[in-house]
Write a protein that holds these residues in place. Structure first.
Motif, short mmCIF file in Angstrom:
data_model
loop_
_atom_site.label_atom_id
_atom_site.label_comp_id
_atom_site.label_asym_id
_atom_site.label_seq_id
_atom_site.Cartn_x
_atom_site.Cartn_y
_atom_site.Cartn_z
N HIS A 106 0.84 -1.21 0.00
CA HIS A 106 0.00 0.00 0.00
C HIS A 106 0.88 1.26 0.00
O HIS A 106 0.61 2.21 -0.76
N VAL A 107 1.90 1.26 0.81
CA VAL A 107 2.79 2.43 0.89
C VAL A 107 3.53 2.62 -0.42
O VAL A 107 3.68 3.75 -0.91
N LYS A 108 3.98 1.53 -1.03
CA LYS A 108 4.71 1.63 -2.30
C LYS A 108 3.83 2.23 -3.37
O LYS A 108 4.26 3.12 -4.14
N ALA A 109 2.58 1.81 -3.44
CA ALA A 109 1.66 2.36 -4.43
C ALA A 109 1.41 3.84 -4.19
O ALA A 109 1.36 4.65 -5.14
N MET A 110 1.27 4.23 -2.94
CA MET A 110 1.04 5.63 -2.60
C MET A 110 2.24 6.49 -2.99
O MET A 110 2.09 7.56 -3.61
N VAL A 111 3.44 6.04 -2.65
CA VAL A 111 4.66 6.80 -2.93
C VAL A 111 4.86 6.95 -4.44
O VAL A 111 5.22 8.03 -4.93
N ASP A 112 4.63 5.88 -5.18
CA ASP A 112 4.81 5.95 -6.64
C ASP A 112 3.80 6.90 -7.27
O ASP A 112 4.14 7.63 -8.22
N SER A 113 2.57 6.90 -6.78
CA SER A 113 1.55 7.78 -7.36
C SER A 113 1.87 9.25 -7.14
O SER A 113 1.43 10.10 -7.91
#
Length: 894
Positions: A106-113
């Motif tokens: 979840h954090v990885k997706a947020m950071v990439d977005s």
């Protein structure tokens, strides 16, 4: 419900409305920790200061960027970190408040977005941590948040100038159990005692209601907040109830949060990202050659920074420019956008923005026309299109903006902190009832426990009052497990993959059951489970105990029965007789036996002890055995272990020490640089230096300044001790020179001041002789003698100074003169304060004789009762000493 609302809240921004009482000097703080910004408010009771104030940072700003940066082993927080974000976007970290308790994916997706070039690492819990620029050190989200909270604590203590340990921290209402526990652990790492976490809407409601009167009318208010990363709407009911204080009925305001609904995927950053994508596409098309600016972290950091400014401009203007210097390969980018185009780009967001308001009205059953106000808070609510959408849906011409959109929550949090603090008492009350944002279920699992659709039981209903206690009891005799989970009817906290958030193993029940199995159980063995919901919204499993009830035959004395008449006792005596009556009988027998035991005849005692007859009775006994609770939950929602906390604490303390040393080095470096420039200016500007220093001495000093200045530019990375050493070296040379320069004017001024006072002293003494004749002559002569000593000393020193070279050490200094004059003034003041003696009062002979007669009568009458009370009347009473003696005369007869 009103009778239970003793609850709290007091204080406000309007100082005239509120009064504080401090048991001791103390201060508390609140922190509004957002995704992008953080604000700090302080409740400080120092005289002359505003009771509640927002602390400013080192740049004199009222809010600070929620950023932490690492570069070359150095840490930067807040404004210092923000200055590096465009140059080193991979070394400046943000959004970690929203990383707590979330799985890595979840954090990885947020950071990439968000185009954040962070080096994320999955830790042993499955949560996301950040590896900093050294490629080795890894910090958890809790540690990074702790750095922000430590920074906020420094701001608060600098602002209040007193130590602070207690704080209230705001949280979004959608924060679940993992986020709330993680935030409390982060505060613990920062050395902060969390009095409470407070939902953001409750902080805003406190700020809204503290200076209003709801005794004549109640009101429903919706607080609508769109921040950087989320949006929510909270329905709050304000009213008043009567309370008696000191026998007087007073009206007390109160509020209750009825409902709150949110959208965690909608916020100001969604609008920013729509603009970022638009401008990135425009730049790529202009440059061509397959260039994609999105592949450059630096370019995207610069673009996002300017996009924020563009959106803010569009809130007040219909057209806004954007300008980014050297955005990519030294290419500058400039463009413009209209508000109409911006609203078109964000068309998918406007309807979403209404959903929280619609849901809160739907679930509460409240009609739009029953709303008293819709208060807007949060930075993104300044967007005109958003306000228009809300106005149209609510059918209102205007929305309410009585609160400061940026500071309402932190100020409300400060009110909450003041109320909860032991060292601060508030006199204006505002009762507060907030509720749990989520509902929670309990589920049991173990041997002989049936698993079906009814296995889960509701433990905490949604919007249950904070804080609360819960109790559950089950009939069971073997060890089992307890699981806590979110109510599945509502959405889970963002990023949470499973509704289960806690699991515990309860042991000791099997052993307790086996231990008492051979006893006569009067009812099945039970396990009592105790839970609590804290004022921070955290559910905890506090205690478990086994409850075992057994029945036993016990010997009970027969009431008023002895061996002699025991033959009258029938064999079918009731074993179900009341234990209480038996107990009363025992008390009576005890009293009788107690009387007999006092006799001196031993045979009687022996007979008495042998005469008691008992009978068997069935008695119930209850045993409570504490059970052991062990948390066995795994996954990203786990809190940091004690070992991890200790390690994190040690690492943060090392960083704090290093930061303190860095600050000290910077201060000494600035002091050294400032001393060099200031000294050069003095040497060049003052023509009087030739009077107190030789040319060789001045040139030697200039050479030393040049030498240290060259070292300063080359030795920027030197430790603090070296800067301190060189500053001390320069001062050792320069201080004597500038002291002599200063004394050129300070010494004559001091001498003139002394002469002026000596002249004034003559007038003072003349006034004493004329108006204060009671002053002792010896004391006046002493003053005159001291004045002559000062005058003679001054004349002698001035004569010596005239023949002394200005290059040499001065014969006397201005400070010596001022000290001697001050000593003389002190002595003069003491003499001047000598009070005028009170006049002596002597009674006429007739009154004196009457007084003696009365005394004699009193003495004679007293001697009838007590001969030791006689008073001699032959000698007259001396009333010439003072007035106090005179006043005591009428009491001689006593």
């Amino acid at each position: 419900m009103k009778s239970r609302m003793k609850i709290w809240f007091k204080l406000g921004l309007v100082v005239l409305l509120l009064s504080f009482v401090a048991e001791s000097e103390s201060a508390v703080m609140s922190v509004d920790l957002g995704s992008e910004w953080m604000k700090v408010a302080v409740v400080n009771l120092k005289p002359g200061q505003t009771p509640i104030s927002v602390a400013i940072n080192e740049m004199s700003k009222r809010k600070s960027p929620a950023l932490v940066a690492f570069e070359g082993g150095d840490r930067r927080v807040g404004e210092q970190a923000a200055s590096n974000i465009a140059r080193y976007p991979d070394k400046v970290y943000s959004q970690f408040r929203d990383m707590i308790g979330k799985p890595f994916e979840h954090v990885k997706a947020m950071v990439d977005s968000l185009y954040l070039p962070y080096d994320l690492v999955k830790d042993s819990r499955g949560a996301a941590s950040i590896k900093i620029d050294d490629g080795v050190t890894i910090y958890s989200a809790e540690e990074l948040v702790a750095m922000l909270l430590s920074y906020s604590l420094n701001l608060a203590e600098t602002h209040s100038k007193v130590p602070i340990k207690d704080a209230v921290i705001t949280v979004p209402p959608y924060f679940g159990q993992a986020e709330r526990k993680g935030l409390v652990q982060a505060a613990q790492l920062a050395g902060i005692n969390v009095l409470s976490l407070i939902n953001e809407h409750s902080g805003a409601a406190l700020q809204y209601g503290i200076d209003k009167d709801f005794s004549n009318e109640s009101r429903h208010v919706i607080f609508y907040d769109m921040g950087l990363s989320s949006t929510y709407a909270a329905l709050v009911y304000f009213s008043a109830y009567n309370s008696k204080e000191y026998g007087k009925t007073t009206s007390v305001n109160q509020f209750q949060v009825k409902d709150v609904r949110w959208n965690t995927k909608l916020g100001g950053q969604n609008m920013d990202l729509h603009l970022v994508e638009y401008f990135a596409d425009e730049f790529n098309s202009k440059v061509g050659n397959g260039v994609d600016v999105r592949n450059s972290p630096k370019a995207m950091a610069k673009l996002k920074k300017q996009v924020k400014r563009t959106r803010e401009i569009l809130s007040a203007n219909t057209v806004a420019p954007i300008s980014v210097e050297s955005i990519y390969d030294d290419i500058d980018y400039r463009s413009t956008i209209t508000r109409e185009k911006f609203e078109e780009l964000c068309a998918d967001l406007w309807e979403q923005s209404l959903i929280p308001v619609k849901e809160v009205l739907k679930h509460s059953g409240l009609k739009v026309d029953k709303l008293f106000a819709v208060e807007l808070i949060g930075g993104a609510t300044r967007v005109p299109k958003l306000q228009v959408m809300l106005q149209e849906f609510l059918g209102r011409k205007d929305l309410d903006k009585h609160l400061d959109a940026d500071e309402a929550m932190v100020r409300g949090g400060a009110l909450h902190a003041a109320n909860l603090s032991d060292g601060i008492k508030l006199n204006r009350k505002l009762g507060m009832i907030d509720g749990s944002s989520y509902g929670y279920f309990i589920e049991l699992d173990g041997p002989d426990l049936l698993k079906d659709e009814n296995s889960k039981q509701l433990l905490v209903p949604r919007m249950k009052k904070l804080p609360s206690k819960m109790f559950r009891s089950i009939k069971h005799n073997k060890d089992f497990e307890v699981s806590l989970s979110y109510e599945s009817a509502d959405p889970l906290p963002p990023g949470v993959p499973s509704d289960k958030f806690a699991q515990y193993k309860v042991s000791g029940l099997t052993d307790a059951s086996e231990k008492y199995a051979s006893r006569n159980l009067s009812s099945p063995i039970k396990a009592n489970l105790h839970f609590s919901l804290s004022r921070s919204g955290i559910v905890s499993f506090d205690q478990a105990e086994a409850v075992i009830e057994i029945s036993e035959w016990v010997d009970v004395p027969v009431k008023n029965l002895t061996v002699e008449d025991s033959s009258t006792v029938t064999s079918n005596s009731s074993v179900e007789a009341s234990l209480e009556k038996s107990s009363d009988g025992n008390k009576e027998n005890s009293n009788i036996e107690g009387g007999a035991s006092n006799t001196s005849d031993p045979t009687i005692q022996e007979k008495s002890s042998a005469s008691v007859v008992t009978e068997k009775k069935l008695k119930k006994r209850t045993f409570r055995v504490p059970l052991k609770i062990v948390e066995i939950m795994v996954g990203p929602g786990m809190s940091l272990s004690e070992e991890s906390l200790s390690e994190a604490k040690a690492r943060l303390e090392m960083l704090d020490k290093k930061d303190a040393e860095t600050r000290r080095t910077e201060e000494l470096k600035n002091s050294l640089e400032g001393y060099i420039y200031a000294t050069r200016e003095k040497l060049e500007a003052s023509a009087k230096l030739e009077k107190i220093s030789t040319k060789q001495e001045r040139q030697s000093f200039i050479d030393k300044l040049d030498e240290v200045q060259e070292w300063l530019y080359a030795g920027e990375d030197a430790p603090a001790s070296e800067f301190e050493e060189r500053l001390s070296l320069l001062k050792a040379i320069g201080d004597p020179i500038f002291f002599r320069l200063n004394e050129l004017t300070a010494r004559p001024a001091a001498s003139e001041n002394a002469q002026r006072y000596l002249s004034e002293l003559q007038k003072i003494v003349s006034g004493w002789e004329k108006n204060k004749s009671w002053l002792p002559k010896a004391r006046i002569d002493e003053i005159l003698s001291e004045a002559d000593k000062l005058k003679n000393w001054l004349e002698e020193k001035e004569a010596q100074q005239k023949i002394t070279s200005g290059f040499d050490t001065a014969v006397f200094t201005s400070e010596e003169v001022y000290d001697m004059v001050a000593d003389l003034k002190e002595k003069v003041a003491k003499v001047n304060k000598i009070p005028k003696p009170k006049p002596k009062i002597e009674k006429p002979p007739k009154e004196e004789k009457e007084s003696r007669g009365e005394n004699g009568t009193s003495s004679n009458s007293t001697s009838d009762n007590n001969s030791q009370s006689e008073q001699p009347t032959g000698e007259p009473i001396d009333s010439s000493n003072n007035e106090a003696d005179s006043e005591s005369e009428p009491h001689d007869e006593l």
